[in-house]
Design a protein around this motif. Structure first.
Motif, mmCIF file in Angstrom:
data_model
loop_
_atom_site.group_PDB
_atom_site.id
_atom_site.type_symbol
_atom_site.label_atom_id
_atom_site.label_comp_id
_atom_site.label_asym_id
_atom_site.label_seq_id
_atom_site.Cartn_x
_atom_site.Cartn_y
_atom_site.Cartn_z
ATOM 1 N N ARG A 103 9.243 -4.985 -12.570
ATOM 2 C CA ARG A 103 8.672 -5.987 -12.057
ATOM 3 C C ARG A 103 8.018 -5.665 -10.567
ATOM 4 O O ARG A 103 8.441 -4.756 -10.187
ATOM 5 C CB ARG A 103 9.708 -7.339 -11.681
ATOM 6 N N SER A 104 6.985 -6.661 -10.275
ATOM 7 C CA SER A 104 6.437 -6.364 -9.041
ATOM 8 C C SER A 104 6.568 -7.819 -8.252
ATOM 9 O O SER A 104 5.544 -8.690 -8.544
ATOM 10 C CB SER A 104 4.848 -5.799 -9.143
ATOM 11 N N SER A 105 7.191 -7.917 -7.281
ATOM 12 C CA SER A 105 7.249 -9.255 -6.745
ATOM 13 C C SER A 105 7.768 -9.163 -5.155
ATOM 14 O O SER A 105 7.975 -7.997 -5.041
ATOM 15 C CB SER A 105 8.116 -10.098 -7.391
ATOM 16 N N MET A 106 7.918 -10.173 -4.680
ATOM 17 C CA MET A 106 8.295 -10.189 -3.156
ATOM 18 C C MET A 106 9.478 -9.619 -2.939
ATOM 19 O O MET A 106 10.059 -9.262 -1.913
ATOM 20 C CB MET A 106 8.129 -11.492 -2.504
ATOM 21 N N ALA A 107 10.221 -9.807 -4.168
ATOM 22 C CA ALA A 107 11.693 -9.372 -4.102
ATOM 23 C C ALA A 107 12.209 -7.894 -4.446
ATOM 24 O O ALA A 107 13.269 -7.645 -4.843
ATOM 25 C CB ALA A 107 12.670 -10.354 -5.108
ATOM 26 N N ASP A 108 10.924 -7.111 -4.899
ATOM 27 C CA ASP A 108 11.255 -6.077 -5.569
ATOM 28 C C ASP A 108 10.531 -4.772 -4.771
ATOM 29 O O ASP A 108 10.235 -3.652 -5.253
ATOM 30 C CB ASP A 108 10.334 -5.823 -7.108
ATOM 31 N N GLY A 109 10.821 -4.879 -3.438
ATOM 32 C CA GLY A 109 10.421 -3.611 -2.571
ATOM 33 C C GLY A 109 11.475 -2.583 -2.619
ATOM 34 O O GLY A 109 12.549 -2.835 -2.914
ATOM 35 N N GLU A 110 10.984 -1.401 -1.849
ATOM 36 C CA GLU A 110 11.790 -0.116 -1.721
ATOM 37 C C GLU A 110 11.435 0.290 -0.402
ATOM 38 O O GLU A 110 10.432 -0.172 0.366
ATOM 39 C CB GLU A 110 11.769 0.894 -2.803
ATOM 40 N N GLU A 111 12.269 1.113 0.096
ATOM 41 C CA GLU A 111 11.896 1.925 1.458
ATOM 42 C C GLU A 111 10.726 2.319 1.732
ATOM 43 O O GLU A 111 10.177 2.512 2.859
ATOM 44 C CB GLU A 111 13.168 2.672 2.033
ATOM 45 N N ASN A 112 9.877 2.767 0.614
ATOM 46 C CA ASN A 112 8.818 3.295 0.867
ATOM 47 C C ASN A 112 7.741 2.500 0.096
ATOM 48 O O ASN A 112 6.406 2.789 -0.111
ATOM 49 C CB ASN A 112 8.803 4.714 -0.158
ATOM 50 N N THR A 113 7.774 1.078 -0.079
ATOM 51 C CA THR A 113 6.935 0.275 -0.682
ATOM 52 C C THR A 113 5.746 0.073 0.349
ATOM 53 O O THR A 113 5.899 -0.397 1.460
ATOM 54 C CB THR A 113 7.583 -0.947 -0.921
ATOM 55 N N GLY A 114 4.464 0.080 -0.178
ATOM 56 C CA GLY A 114 3.454 -0.184 0.553
ATOM 57 C C GLY A 114 2.774 0.576 1.413
ATOM 58 O O GLY A 114 3.607 1.437 2.209
ATOM 59 N N VAL A 115 1.384 0.612 1.415
ATOM 60 C CA VAL A 115 0.684 1.402 2.700
ATOM 61 C C VAL A 115 0.804 0.497 4.044
ATOM 62 O O VAL A 115 0.598 -0.742 3.965
ATOM 63 C CB VAL A 115 -0.671 1.441 2.158
ATOM 64 N N ARG A 116 0.896 1.565 5.178
ATOM 65 C CA ARG A 116 1.076 0.879 6.284
ATOM 66 C C ARG A 116 -0.252 1.055 7.228
ATOM 67 O O ARG A 116 -0.777 2.288 7.040
ATOM 68 C CB ARG A 116 2.239 1.640 7.157
ATOM 69 N N LEU A 117 -0.521 0.055 8.005
ATOM 70 C CA LEU A 117 -1.911 0.170 8.537
ATOM 71 C C LEU A 117 -1.580 0.581 10.188
ATOM 72 O O LEU A 117 -0.499 0.293 10.719
ATOM 73 C CB LEU A 117 -2.329 -1.329 9.017
ATOM 74 N N VAL A 118 -2.346 1.515 10.653
ATOM 75 C CA VAL A 118 -2.248 2.134 11.839
ATOM 76 C C VAL A 118 -3.658 1.773 12.591
ATOM 77 O O VAL A 118 -4.567 2.572 12.741
ATOM 78 C CB VAL A 118 -2.207 3.404 11.954
ATOM 79 N N LYS A 119 -4.043 0.432 12.816
ATOM 80 C CA LYS A 119 -5.243 -0.150 13.434
ATOM 81 C C LYS A 119 -5.330 0.455 15.043
ATOM 82 O O LYS A 119 -6.333 0.999 15.470
ATOM 83 C CB LYS A 119 -5.238 -1.460 13.373
ATOM 84 N N ALA A 120 -4.209 0.268 15.730
ATOM 85 C CA ALA A 120 -4.022 0.776 17.050
ATOM 86 C C ALA A 120 -3.532 2.457 17.013
ATOM 87 O O ALA A 120 -2.371 2.382 16.431
ATOM 88 C CB ALA A 120 -3.326 0.190 17.903
ATOM 89 N N PRO A 121 -4.117 3.336 17.500
ATOM 90 C CA PRO A 121 -3.463 4.746 17.377
ATOM 91 C C PRO A 121 -1.986 5.167 18.098
ATOM 92 O O PRO A 121 -1.787 4.474 19.207
ATOM 93 C CB PRO A 121 -4.552 5.548 17.680
#
Length: 557
Positions: free
Chosen positions: A406-424
């Motif tokens: 499944r892919s839902s708000m309840a189905d994340g893992e520690e490596n889930t999702g791209v992270r934004l670095v807008k401020a360096p």
């Protein structure tokens, strides 16, 4: 000085934990004429509401703009981040009048008004010549505070609609004014302030003061969203102000030639910054997002100290099986960036204040270290994926293959999702640069995009295309954009995509979707449109209703 917040601020403080210690001592014999001895005293009073603005720019206010929209999420990751379902409620548009983020926004808005009003009241009574300042200085300070009050009201109108209007900190149980009355109050204050504020001059470095350009941006924003706020089309008025800003009528601004210029360690020097909140290591730090976005081990990748909480990330562009979602047009923020876009590279700090890329994605190994998993991928180098699913369960009971995930708000893992670095972020060798990027509130690019959208709505696609592409080209090698905006491909979805790409993570996404009537009518990842237009406004929080029996709730709540 008699620091009297009286009924407005007293109610707020009674019901809340402040962003800082706001307990006041009362000295009945001390008045502005005797309290302010030097220019430093005046500046200290002037700066206090601006420190509140720095706090106000992040946290709950940012949360309300981004997590109910289509670009960011805080998924549950194994046993972490369920948070009593709060993150789910915002994603699914199921918030309540008791939710903390909503109370934080209401309280923070009116506290900002109260702080700025109190300082303005005291400075109005002061003879500036007694502290070595001029009447011109006084007008500047008072109109900065008036513009700041306008800014808080503008944001509050966006979140809640009509607000209690205060012109002083006197009064008891003030009821809400209508949307139109609040709109006109903001409009009147800004029109008075703009001509009395100084203009930015060529080469001037941004230091956090509100100048003509910033107040003009507030008025342009008010008109830009007037249809959503008061049901009136004011796009022509917005376009006129935007054109004047671009033409230099409110100060000397120009587009930065580099994509990173408005966001890097030295962005106070960027020619496109119109107003920003200063940030400096161990001082007024622009740091509220760090813990939420980054993994416990991301400090190793950055070459810094201080791990994050591994909460927020960008909503996924891809299904567990790897295909890009085609079922909905919105969202998919990472894949909305062209593969040739210089920003789409993994973030790496190259030393000397230089860096590349804007995302933590893929294998989390940099020249400074490796981010090692601590949960599902314990002992392994983390690999951030543009997907949400419990891949570690494949092969266990109930999950025979990837297709079964499944892919839902309840189905994340520690490596889930791209992270934004807008401020360096620097490494420890350049630690003095940490939090060196100021928080940009207004930049000239927004003026270009507002004007482009106004032109699009007016049927002038050619002008809109030119404005957007003038910004886009700096994001590509040799300024060669492989997918420019054209008259053929520019529609409301491409316009909304362009806002989302350029202003990703800048705390405005919900407002853009509402202006295009997409916030409650469109689907995105793990979110079905509700069709309930009352959700375009947040409710008046229960804490506010309990503290002021003259307040009325928004319809639908």
């Amino acid at each position: 000085m008699k620091l009297k917040y009286l009924n407005l601020l007293a109610v707020l403080l009674l019901l809340s934990v402040g962003c800082t210690n706001l307990d006041e001592k009362w000295y009945s014999a001390v008045v502005p004429e005797t309290f302010f001895k030097t220019e430093k005293d005046v500046k200290a009073a002037l700066y206090r509401p601006f420190t509140h603005a720095r706090w106000y720019e992040g946290g709950h206010r940012w949360n309300l703009q981004e997590y109910p929209a289509d670009q960011f999420a805080i998924t549950t990751k194994g046993p972490h981040w369920y948070n009593g379902g709060e993150n789910y409620r915002y994603h699914y548009h199921d918030w309540t009048i008791n939710d903390g983020w909503i109370w934080g926004a209401w309280r923070g808005t009116l506290m900002g008004v109260a702080l700025a009003l109190d300082t303005k009241s005291d400075l109005e009574k002061l003879d500036y010549t007694t502290v070595g300042l001029t009447e011109t200085d006084k007008a500047d300070h008072l109109m900065q505070l008036q513009s700041l009050i306008s800014y808080f009201y503008l944001r509050g109108l966006d979140y809640f609609g009509g607000l209690p209007i205060f012109t002083s900190n006197e009064g008891e149980n003030v009821p809400r004014s209508t949307d139109k009355e609040t709109f006109e109050h903001i409009e009147t204050m800004l029109k008075e302030a703009i001509p009395q504020l100084p203009k930015k001059v060529s080469g001037e470095v941004e230091e956090g003061a509100i100048k003509q350009g910033a107040a003009a941006m507030m008025l342009a924003q008010l008109y830009f969203n007037a249809e959503a706020y008061i049901g009136e089309d004011r796009f022509d008025a917005c376009a006129a102000i935007c054109q004047d800003i671009i033409d230099g009528e409110y100060g000397d601004y120009s587009l930065d030639q580099d994509w990173f210029g408005p966001h890097d360690f030295y962005n106070n020097e960027s020619p496109e910054i119109i107003w920003s909140i200063p940030s400096e290591f161990n001082k007024l730090q622009y740091d509220w997002f760090y813990n939420y976005f980054y993994h416990y081990e991301t400090e190793k990748y950055f070459g810094l100290d201080g791990g994050g909480w591994n909460g927020a990330h960008m909503q996924p562009s891809r299904k567990p099986t790897g295909e890009i979602y085609s079922e909905f047009a919105l969202g998919k923020p990472y894949e909305k960036f062209d593969d040739n876009d210089l920003r789409k590279k993994p973030y790496v700090y190259n030393g000397g204040g230089k860096y590349e890329g804007m995302f933590l994605v893929g294998r989390q190994e940099s020249p400074y270290g490796k981010s090692i998993g601590t949960q599902e991928y314990k002992g392994e180098v983390l690999y951030f994926v543009d997907q949400v699913a419990r891949f570690a369960k494949v092969g266990t009971e109930g999950y025979p293959n990837i297709e079964s995930l499944r892919s839902s708000m309840a189905d994340g893992e520690e490596n889930t999702g791209v992270r934004l670095v807008k401020a360096p972020f620097p490494n420890l060798d350049d630690e003095s640069l940490r939090w060196g990027a100021d928080d940009p509130v207004y930049r000239l690019t927004e003026t270009y995009y507002m004007l482009a959208e106004c032109k699009l709505r007016a049927g002038d696609k050619g002008a809109a295309v030119t404005l957007i592409n003038e910004v886009r080209e700096r994001n590509f090698e040799d300024r060669l954009d492989p997918n420019p905006v054209t008259a053929a491909n520019l529609d409301k979805y491409r316009m909304v995509d362009e806002w989302g790409i350029e202003f990703l993570g800048e705390g405005r996404r919900r407002t853009d979707l509402i202006r295009w009537n997409m916030f409650t009518t469109e689907d995105w990842w793990d979110h079905e449109a509700s069709g309930s237009d009352h959700l375009n406004r947040f409710p008046v929080p229960q804490n506010a209703l309990s503290g002021n029996n003259a307040l009325e709730q928004n319809p639908g709540y």
